[in-house]
Motif scaffolding. Structure first.
Motif, PDB file in Angstrom:
ATOM      1  N   ALA A  11      -7.665   5.263  -4.268  1.00  0.00           N
ATOM      2  CA  ALA A  11      -7.588   4.323  -5.103  1.00  0.00           C
ATOM      3  C   ALA A  11      -8.681   3.057  -4.522  1.00  0.00           C
ATOM      4  CB  ALA A  11      -6.384   3.565  -5.215  1.00  0.00           C
TER       5      ALA A  11
ATOM      6  N   SER B  53       0.817  -1.020   0.087  1.00  0.00           N
ATOM      7  CA  SER B  53      -0.058   0.070   0.021  1.00  0.00           C
ATOM      8  C   SER B  53       0.907   1.419  -0.057  1.00  0.00           C
ATOM      9  CB  SER B  53      -0.957  -0.007   1.353  1.00  0.00           C
ATOM     10  OG  SER B  53      -0.040   0.063   2.449  1.00  0.00           O
TER      11      SER B  53
ATOM     12  N   LEU C  89      -9.468   0.158  -3.057  1.00  0.00           N
ATOM     13  CA  LEU C  89      -8.545  -1.172  -2.552  1.00  0.00           C
ATOM     14  C   LEU C  89      -8.894  -2.416  -3.086  1.00  0.00           C
ATOM     15  CD1 LEU C  89      -8.771  -0.445   1.255  1.00  0.00           C
ATOM     16  CD2 LEU C  89      -7.094  -0.072  -0.326  1.00  0.00           C
ATOM     17  N   ARG C  90     -10.098  -2.958  -3.305  1.00  0.00           N
ATOM     18  CA  ARG C  90     -10.403  -4.089  -3.931  1.00  0.00           C
ATOM     19  C   ARG C  90      -9.744  -4.240  -5.406  1.00  0.00           C
ATOM     20  NH1 ARG C  90     -15.432  -7.177  -1.361  1.00  0.00           N
ATOM     21  NH2 ARG C  90     -15.696  -5.995   0.580  1.00  0.00           N
ATOM     22  N   ASP C  91     -10.083  -3.142  -5.899  1.00  0.00           N
ATOM     23  CA  ASP C  91      -9.680  -3.123  -7.468  1.00  0.00           C
ATOM     24  C   ASP C  91      -8.213  -2.954  -7.452  1.00  0.00           C
ATOM     25  OD1 ASP C  91     -12.135  -3.113  -8.125  1.00  0.00           O
ATOM     26  OD2 ASP C  91     -12.429  -0.944  -8.596  1.00  0.00           O
ATOM     27  N   GLU C  92      -7.430  -2.092  -7.012  1.00  0.00           N
ATOM     28  CA  GLU C  92      -5.910  -1.712  -6.858  1.00  0.00           C
ATOM     29  C   GLU C  92      -5.250  -2.885  -6.611  1.00  0.00           C
ATOM     30  OE1 GLU C  92      -4.031   0.674  -8.513  1.00  0.00           O
ATOM     31  OE2 GLU C  92      -6.328   1.229  -9.186  1.00  0.00           O
ATOM     32  N   LEU C  93      -5.417  -3.586  -5.527  1.00  0.00           N
ATOM     33  CA  LEU C  93      -4.928  -4.543  -4.720  1.00  0.00           C
ATOM     34  C   LEU C  93      -5.413  -5.820  -5.141  1.00  0.00           C
ATOM     35  CD1 LEU C  93      -4.319  -3.146  -0.965  1.00  0.00           C
ATOM     36  CD2 LEU C  93      -2.657  -3.073  -3.162  1.00  0.00           C
ATOM     37  N   GLU C  94      -6.428  -5.937  -5.921  1.00  0.00           N
ATOM     38  CA  GLU C  94      -7.063  -7.337  -6.173  1.00  0.00           C
ATOM     39  C   GLU C  94      -7.377  -8.084  -5.044  1.00  0.00           C
ATOM     40  OE1 GLU C  94      -4.529  -9.264  -9.356  1.00  0.00           O
ATOM     41  OE2 GLU C  94      -4.562  -7.405 -10.437  1.00  0.00           O
TER      42      GLU C  94
ATOM     43  N   LEU D 160       0.036   3.346  -3.064  1.00  0.00           N
ATOM     44  CA  LEU D 160      -1.209   3.535  -3.234  1.00  0.00           C
ATOM     45  C   LEU D 160      -1.688   4.794  -2.888  1.00  0.00           C
ATOM     46  CD1 LEU D 160      -3.342   1.466  -4.438  1.00  0.00           C
ATOM     47  CD2 LEU D 160      -3.932   0.960  -1.816  1.00  0.00           C
TER      48      LEU D 160
ATOM     49  N   THR E  82     -11.504   2.831   0.228  1.00  0.00           N
ATOM     50  CA  THR E  82     -10.190   3.455  -0.051  1.00  0.00           C
ATOM     51  C   THR E  82      -9.405   3.534   1.194  1.00  0.00           C
ATOM     52  OG1 THR E  82     -11.025   5.692   0.054  1.00  0.00           O
ATOM     53  CG2 THR E  82     -11.169   4.590  -2.092  1.00  0.00           C
TER      54      THR E  82
END
Length: 84
Positions: free
Chosen positions: A30, A23, A32-37, A26, A68
Motif C-alpha cells: 500500500a 499501520s 503510505l502517503r495515500d493510505e495514511l493520508e 496496512l 510502501t
C-alpha cells in the motif's frame, strides 16, 4: 537487521511519527502517503523517526523509494547491512 525486523521498526516509526497512523492492517504494498493520508510534514517526521530508530542515513533522494511499507523495510534492511 533482517527484513522482518526492519518491517517492525518501520511500522513502529510510522506510529510514533504520525499521530493517528495505524499501520497494523496496512498491506506491505500500500502506498503510505495515500493510505495514511500523509502530508509532506508527516512524511518527513516519519523519515526522521525511521532514521533515528535504525541509525540508517536517509537522504532526500531516497524519499521516493520509501513509498510502501515493504519498500521501506527493504531499504532499511539493505542499508543496515542485512538485505534478505
Amino acid at each position: 537487521m533482517d527484513r522482518e525486523q526492519a518491517l517492525a521498526v518501520v511500522r513502529e516509526s510510522l506510529t510514533r511519527a504520525v499521530p493517528g497512523a495505524d499501520s497494523r492492517g496496512l498491506a506491505e504494498d500500500a502506498v503510505l502517503r495515500d493510505e495514511l493520508e500523509l502530508d509532506s510534514l508527516d512524511f518527513l517526521n516519519f523519515v526522521e523517526t525511521l532514521s533515528g530508530e535504525t541509525g540508517v542515513t536517509i537522504d532526500e533522494e531516497d524519499y521516493e523509494r520509501l513509498d510502501t511499507l515493504g519498500a521501506c523495510a527493504e531499504f532499511v534492511a539493505a542499508r543496515s547491512g542485512s538485505a534478505s
